[in-house]
Scaffold this motif. Structure first.
Motif, short mmCIF file in Angstrom:
data_model
loop_
_atom_site.label_atom_id
_atom_site.label_comp_id
_atom_site.label_asym_id
_atom_site.label_seq_id
_atom_site.Cartn_x
_atom_site.Cartn_y
_atom_site.Cartn_z
N TYR A 203 0.96 -1.17 0.02
CA TYR A 203 -0.13 0.10 -0.12
C TYR A 203 0.86 1.27 -0.04
O TYR A 203 0.74 2.22 -0.85
CB TYR A 203 -0.96 0.02 1.11
N GLU A 204 1.97 1.18 0.87
CA GLU A 204 2.72 2.24 0.95
C GLU A 204 3.67 2.51 -0.24
O GLU A 204 3.87 3.77 -0.77
CB GLU A 204 3.72 2.38 2.19
N LEU A 205 4.21 1.65 -0.86
CA LEU A 205 4.61 1.55 -2.08
C LEU A 205 3.98 2.07 -3.25
O LEU A 205 4.39 3.03 -4.06
CB LEU A 205 5.18 0.06 -2.64
N ALA A 206 2.72 1.68 -3.33
CA ALA A 206 1.70 2.40 -4.57
C ALA A 206 1.56 3.90 -3.90
O ALA A 206 1.37 4.69 -4.87
CB ALA A 206 0.41 1.58 -4.37
N ARG A 207 1.32 4.33 -2.80
CA ARG A 207 1.03 5.61 -2.50
C ARG A 207 2.21 6.53 -3.00
O ARG A 207 2.29 7.56 -3.37
CB ARG A 207 0.82 5.84 -1.09
N LEU A 208 3.29 6.00 -2.67
CA LEU A 208 4.53 6.72 -3.26
C LEU A 208 4.69 6.83 -4.34
O LEU A 208 5.00 7.82 -4.92
CB LEU A 208 6.03 6.04 -2.56
N ARG A 209 4.43 5.92 -5.21
CA ARG A 209 4.43 6.02 -6.82
C ARG A 209 3.26 6.91 -7.17
O ARG A 209 3.58 7.64 -8.08
CB ARG A 209 4.05 4.75 -7.41
N LEU A 210 2.12 6.96 -6.81
CA LEU A 210 0.94 7.97 -7.21
C LEU A 210 1.32 9.22 -6.79
O LEU A 210 1.40 10.06 -7.64
CB LEU A 210 -0.07 7.51 -6.43
N SER A 211 2.05 9.39 -5.70
CA SER A 211 2.29 10.79 -5.22
C SER A 211 3.41 11.33 -5.86
O SER A 211 3.34 12.57 -6.45
CB SER A 211 2.73 10.72 -3.70
N ARG A 212 4.53 10.56 -6.45
CA ARG A 212 5.48 11.06 -7.29
C ARG A 212 4.84 11.47 -8.60
O ARG A 212 5.43 12.48 -9.29
CB ARG A 212 6.49 9.94 -7.44
N ALA A 213 3.82 10.82 -8.96
CA ALA A 213 3.40 11.21 -10.40
C ALA A 213 2.32 12.17 -10.24
O ALA A 213 1.95 12.64 -11.33
CB ALA A 213 2.61 9.84 -10.80
#
Length: 251
Positions: A203-213
């Motif tokens: 979940y955190e890995l996906a949040r980080l990817r989305l936030s960076r995008a």
């Protein structure tokens, strides 16, 4: 039949014409070990049971069974645009999006993370199968680009996946994420893992990817498919098992 208590609906700020939910394993006809609402046709279940389950799903959401865009998910990063003309295909892809009403993007999972996206105007929706390989490969970024909306205008929701207490990975997985995004290190912990391994928070890995995008409104997360055997299928827990679906469409 599928009842409202058998599904998970997003608590998010998407427009009312955006419809979405995740199924659980409840409400279907499949027999053990796929009981009962298995929607995956590739896991050894009786094909007729899968067909009946998909018909139940279509009736529950109020659209034709042929208007659900099932994909042949391969843990890759390809994104497909769904149209009425393309719904008869079952292409290799791990994400889809659509601008057409009554066409549902569907992702099958049994531990991997399903991610849905919608724009604030309710004009385009998408869904991604974000297992760690697809996530690290850029499936979310590819989906955002394909939807052709400013990322700040997108809203995301995470369906049920394996939780951070149960997702043990090797050092190569951590290295792959950290090489691309240093902040990803915060999503890995040695505590609770075997020597040389890590516990990962997908979940955190996906949040980080989305936030960076550029996607800032992110909802969902916090569930664990491994821990809740009554509601969820889990490949890591059971091996041979069924698949749940996360769907999003425009009314």
């Amino acid at each position: 039949m599928i009842s409202e208590s058998d599904v998970l609906r997003p608590d998010w700020s998407a427009p009312s014409r955006v419809r979405a939910f995740s199924t659980t394993r409840l409400g279907g006809v499949s027999q053990p070990p796929w009981q009962s609402l298995n929607l995956g046709g590739h896991v050894g279940d009786n094909p007729e049971s899968v067909t009946q389950n998909r018909r139940r799903l279509a009736k529950f959401i109020g659209i034709e069974a042929g208007h659900i865009g099932w994909l042949n998910q391969v843990h890759g990063t390809h994104v497909l645009e769904l149209t009425l003309e393309r719904l008869k295909e079952c292409p290799d892809a791990d994400a889809s999006f659509t601008r057409e009403k009554g066409v549902a993007c569907a992702i099958l999972t049994a531990d991997c993370l399903p991610v849905i996206l919608a724009d604030r105007n309710g004009e385009v929706v998408g869904a991604a199968h974000a297992g760690w390989r697809s996530l690290c490969g850029g499936v979310l970024e590819n989906l955002i680009r394909a939807m052709a909306v400013e990322p700040s205008e997108l809203i995301a929701w995470f369906g049920p996946s394996i939780g951070p207490a149960n997702f043990e990975v090797g050092p190569e997985v951590r290295a792959a994420f950290v090489e691309q995004q240093e902040e990803s290190a915060s999503a890995f912990s040695e505590q609770g893992a075997r020597s040389g391994h890590f516990i990962a928070d997908i979940y955190e890995l996906a949040r980080l990817r989305l936030s960076r995008a550029g996607v800032s409104d992110i909802f969902g997360g916090g569930l664990c498919t491994v821990e809740d055997s009554e509601r969820f299928y889990s490949y890591r827990r059971d091996g041979q098992t069924g698949r749940m679906a996360t769907l999003v469409w425009l009314d």
